[in-house]
Write a protein that holds these residues in place. Structure first.
Motif, PDB file in Angstrom:
ATOM      1  N   ARG A   1       6.374   2.819  -3.247  1.00 41.05           N
ATOM      2  CA  ARG A   1       6.190   3.461  -4.178  1.00 41.05           C
ATOM      3  C   ARG A   1       6.284   2.371  -5.368  1.00 41.05           C
ATOM      4  O   ARG A   1       6.731   2.798  -6.204  1.00 41.05           O
ATOM      5  N   ARG A   2       6.774   1.513  -4.998  1.00 36.99           N
ATOM      6  CA  ARG A   2       7.139   0.066  -6.214  1.00 36.99           C
ATOM      7  C   ARG A   2       6.363   0.051  -6.213  1.00 36.99           C
ATOM      8  O   ARG A   2       5.737  -0.716  -7.220  1.00 36.99           O
ATOM      9  N   LEU A   3       4.919  -0.256  -5.852  1.00 39.12           N
ATOM     10  CA  LEU A   3       3.727  -0.979  -5.912  1.00 39.12           C
ATOM     11  C   LEU A   3       2.724   0.124  -6.977  1.00 39.12           C
ATOM     12  O   LEU A   3       2.233   0.084  -8.040  1.00 39.12           O
ATOM     13  N   SER A   4       2.798   1.640  -6.368  1.00 42.38           N
ATOM     14  CA  SER A   4       2.800   2.650  -7.162  1.00 42.38           C
ATOM     15  C   SER A   4       3.172   2.665  -8.755  1.00 42.38           C
ATOM     16  O   SER A   4       2.024   2.956  -9.168  1.00 42.38           O
ATOM     17  N   ARG A   5       4.384   2.600  -8.588  1.00 40.11           N
ATOM     18  CA  ARG A   5       4.926   3.061  -9.725  1.00 40.11           C
ATOM     19  C   ARG A   5       4.892   1.707 -10.779  1.00 40.11           C
ATOM     20  O   ARG A   5       4.638   1.664 -11.893  1.00 40.11           O
ATOM     21  N   ASP A   6       4.592   0.130 -10.564  1.00 37.71           N
ATOM     22  CA  ASP A   6       4.511  -1.421 -11.127  1.00 37.71           C
ATOM     23  C   ASP A   6       3.303  -0.785 -11.523  1.00 37.71           C
ATOM     24  O   ASP A   6       2.887  -1.456 -13.121  1.00 37.71           O
ATOM     25  N   PHE A   7       2.171  -0.950 -10.611  1.00 37.19           N
ATOM     26  CA  PHE A   7       0.859  -0.630 -11.063  1.00 37.19           C
ATOM     27  C   PHE A   7       0.133   0.144 -11.211  1.00 37.19           C
ATOM     28  O   PHE A   7      -1.265   0.027 -11.590  1.00 37.19           O
ATOM     29  N   ALA A   8       0.637   1.431 -11.705  1.00 37.04           N
ATOM     30  CA  ALA A   8       0.219   2.809 -12.009  1.00 37.04           C
ATOM     31  C   ALA A   8      -0.895   3.221 -11.183  1.00 37.04           C
ATOM     32  O   ALA A   8      -2.548   3.676 -11.442  1.00 37.04           O
ATOM     33  N   ALA A   9      -1.276   2.742  -9.579  1.00 34.81           N
ATOM     34  CA  ALA A   9      -1.506   2.853  -8.836  1.00 34.81           C
ATOM     35  C   ALA A   9      -1.572   4.303  -7.526  1.00 34.81           C
ATOM     36  O   ALA A   9      -0.518   4.072  -7.398  1.00 34.81           O
ATOM     37  N   PRO A  10      -2.721   4.791  -7.726  1.00 29.53           N
ATOM     38  CA  PRO A  10      -2.165   5.898  -6.930  1.00 29.53           C
ATOM     39  C   PRO A  10      -2.173   5.278  -4.967  1.00 29.53           C
ATOM     40  O   PRO A  10      -2.749   4.397  -5.156  1.00 29.53           O
TER      41      PRO A  10
ATOM     42  N   LEU B   1       3.575  -3.906  12.554  1.00 33.59           N
ATOM     43  CA  LEU B   1       4.317  -3.956  11.708  1.00 33.59           C
ATOM     44  C   LEU B   1       4.444  -5.027  10.895  1.00 33.59           C
ATOM     45  O   LEU B   1       4.604  -4.797   9.798  1.00 33.59           O
ATOM     46  N   GLU B   2       4.956  -5.740  11.627  1.00 32.35           N
ATOM     47  CA  GLU B   2       4.526  -7.382  10.900  1.00 32.35           C
ATOM     48  C   GLU B   2       3.423  -8.151  10.045  1.00 32.35           C
ATOM     49  O   GLU B   2       3.362  -8.297   8.753  1.00 32.35           O
ATOM     50  N   ALA B   3       2.259  -7.294  10.282  1.00 30.62           N
ATOM     51  CA  ALA B   3       1.260  -7.947   9.824  1.00 30.62           C
ATOM     52  C   ALA B   3       0.645  -6.570   8.842  1.00 30.62           C
ATOM     53  O   ALA B   3       0.087  -7.063   6.994  1.00 30.62           O
ATOM     54  N   LEU B   4       0.959  -5.585   8.759  1.00 25.21           N
ATOM     55  CA  LEU B   4       0.903  -4.283   7.920  1.00 25.21           C
ATOM     56  C   LEU B   4       2.054  -5.241   6.784  1.00 25.21           C
ATOM     57  O   LEU B   4       2.008  -4.903   5.398  1.00 25.21           O
ATOM     58  N   GLN B   5       3.211  -4.971   6.654  1.00 22.79           N
ATOM     59  CA  GLN B   5       4.301  -5.532   5.663  1.00 22.79           C
ATOM     60  C   GLN B   5       3.492  -6.698   5.455  1.00 22.79           C
ATOM     61  O   GLN B   5       3.750  -7.054   3.726  1.00 22.79           O
ATOM     62  N   LEU B   6       3.174  -7.165   5.686  1.00 24.99           N
ATOM     63  CA  LEU B   6       2.798  -8.385   4.867  1.00 24.99           C
ATOM     64  C   LEU B   6       1.633  -8.115   4.029  1.00 24.99           C
ATOM     65  O   LEU B   6       1.658  -8.720   2.970  1.00 24.99           O
ATOM     66  N   CYS B   7       1.224  -7.814   4.581  1.00 25.44           N
ATOM     67  CA  CYS B   7      -0.165  -7.002   3.110  1.00 25.44           C
ATOM     68  C   CYS B   7       0.293  -6.443   2.606  1.00 25.44           C
ATOM     69  O   CYS B   7      -0.103  -6.435   1.844  1.00 25.44           O
ATOM     70  N   VAL B   8       1.046  -5.779   2.708  1.00 24.21           N
ATOM     71  CA  VAL B   8       1.749  -4.803   1.485  1.00 24.21           C
ATOM     72  C   VAL B   8       2.799  -5.631   0.337  1.00 24.21           C
ATOM     73  O   VAL B   8       2.589  -4.471  -0.896  1.00 24.21           O
ATOM     74  N   THR B   9       3.682  -6.546   0.712  1.00 22.00           N
ATOM     75  CA  THR B   9       4.236  -7.305   0.067  1.00 22.00           C
ATOM     76  C   THR B   9       3.616  -8.436  -0.309  1.00 22.00           C
ATOM     77  O   THR B   9       3.987  -8.357  -1.549  1.00 22.00           O
TER      78      THR B   9
END
Length: 369
Positions: free
Chosen positions: A264-273, A208-216
């Protein structure tokens, strides 16, 4: 506390447009930041600051406005398509904001018809048993996103995060070689000009730490540069199931909500599905609530109600008993079902996995014996 509040916008009270009298009273009560003002209830703020109800409302309204990354958009503007919010890194000027009707084509008119044009901006979950074809559809979207917008793409790349098995590179190469067959509606020269494999960024996360780092960290950089406009997580359940015991449900829920909010924040801010592939869990007594997205009496999507509430669109893919044939190919029949979505009715389409990809089936289906 709302997980969608922007953590980078926690301002000092002195930076808010408030009457100095209100600011001074809040400081005496050790309420020194906008975020702190929102974590205390209105009656408690009145008690510890000595301010009136009207003053406290003014304080919390100013704090909420400061913490929000974007001002709220009235539903009527969204309905009229008059929302012109620009996302960071998109290079959109005034008047060229995000299209609320934006869709990413699945590469098949039958399946696009089911979703009213394709995958929308927002968090979409695709669940189903092993072998249903979920990864096949996700790979297909990674190719479709690279097409011009005129042909249902977003003219950008994709990030594919693997949390379980290794990335299916051989199958991806086969799909790339068969794109001319799948998208027979497009000029072959257009497809051949696209270097599909160069625009898919693959990440493997073992915890999960690696996943969180990747997403953020890493994914936002790619989105901000315009290198990608699609994020796929395959699968969302794997790490959350393996790293927590049943007794750790509170911590798992907290991490799950934070993860959903980040997507959701990434999708909203960058218009990315954003597409999250999810595992399924057996239903023992058939008493699973409808809100969990129960599709039949045997399985339901994993991670329960906490995750279901993070998802805007829930799809279920299943492998059926019958088979279908097309030319020299024969494939097990599948179904793609809409479990819930704010803009779609609950219905389904038959489909199958072919050499060229996932396509809807409209012809005769043979039942295996």
């Amino acid at each position: 506390m709302d997980p969608d509040l922007d953590r980078d916008r926690d301002l000092d009270l002195d930076q808010l447009e408030l009457n100095p009298r209100i600011t001074a009273a809040a400081r005496r009560a050790k309420v020194t930041s906008a975020r702190r003002a929102l974590t205390v209830s209105g009656p408690d703020l009145q008690r510890i600051t000595g301010l009136s109800r009207a003053d406290v409302q003014q304080l919390q309204t100013a704090a909420a406005s400061a913490c929000r990354a974007h001002t709220p958009v009235p539903a009527l503007l969204l309905l009229r398509g008059a929302c012109h919010r620009s996302g960071p890194g998109l290079g959109l000027g005034p008047g060229l904001g995000l299209d609320p009707g934006l869709r990413l084509s699945l590469g098949c008119p039958v399946l696009d018809g089911l979703l009213r044009g394709g995958l929308p901006v927002g968090l979409t979950e695709l669940s189903g048993p092993s072998g249903a074809g979920k990864t096949q559809l996700a790979l297909q979207l990674c190719l479709s996103v690279q097409l011009p917008t005129l042909h249902g793409g977003l003219q950008s790349g994709a990030v594919y995060i693997c949390t379980e098995a290794s990335f299916p590179i051989s199958r991806l190469q086969q799909l790339i070689s068969q794109q001319v067959e799948l998208r027979a509606d497009l000029p072959p020269d257009l497809i051949r000009r696209i270097q599909f494999s160069d625009q898919i960024y693959i990440e493997h996360t073992a915890d999960l730490e690696a996943l969180q780092l990747c997403v953020t960290r890493r994914v936002p950089l790619l989105l901000a540069r315009g290198a990608v406009r699609l994020l796929v997580v395959d699968s969302v359940a794997a790490l959350f199931r393996s790293e927590f015991q049943a007794s750790d449900w509170s911590e798992r829920t907290r991490r799950l909500l934070a993860f959903g909010a980040a997507l959701r924040r990434l999708s909203r801010d960058f218009a990315a599905p954003v597409l999250c592939i999810n595992q399924v869990t057996d239903v023992v007594d058939g008493s699973t609530p409808e809100s969990l997205g129960l599709v039949d009496a045997k399985v339901s999507p994993a991670l329960g109600l906490a995750w279901a509430n993070q998802v805007m669109v829930r799809l279920m893919m299943r492998r059926l008993q019958g088979s279908v044939a097309a030319g020299d190919q024969r494939s097990a029949a599948r179904s793609l079902e809409v479990v819930f979505a704010p803009h779609l009715e609950r219905t389904s389409r038959y489909c199958a996995v072919w050499r060229e990809g996932v396509r809807g089936v409209t012809g005769h289906m043979t039942h295996d014996t």
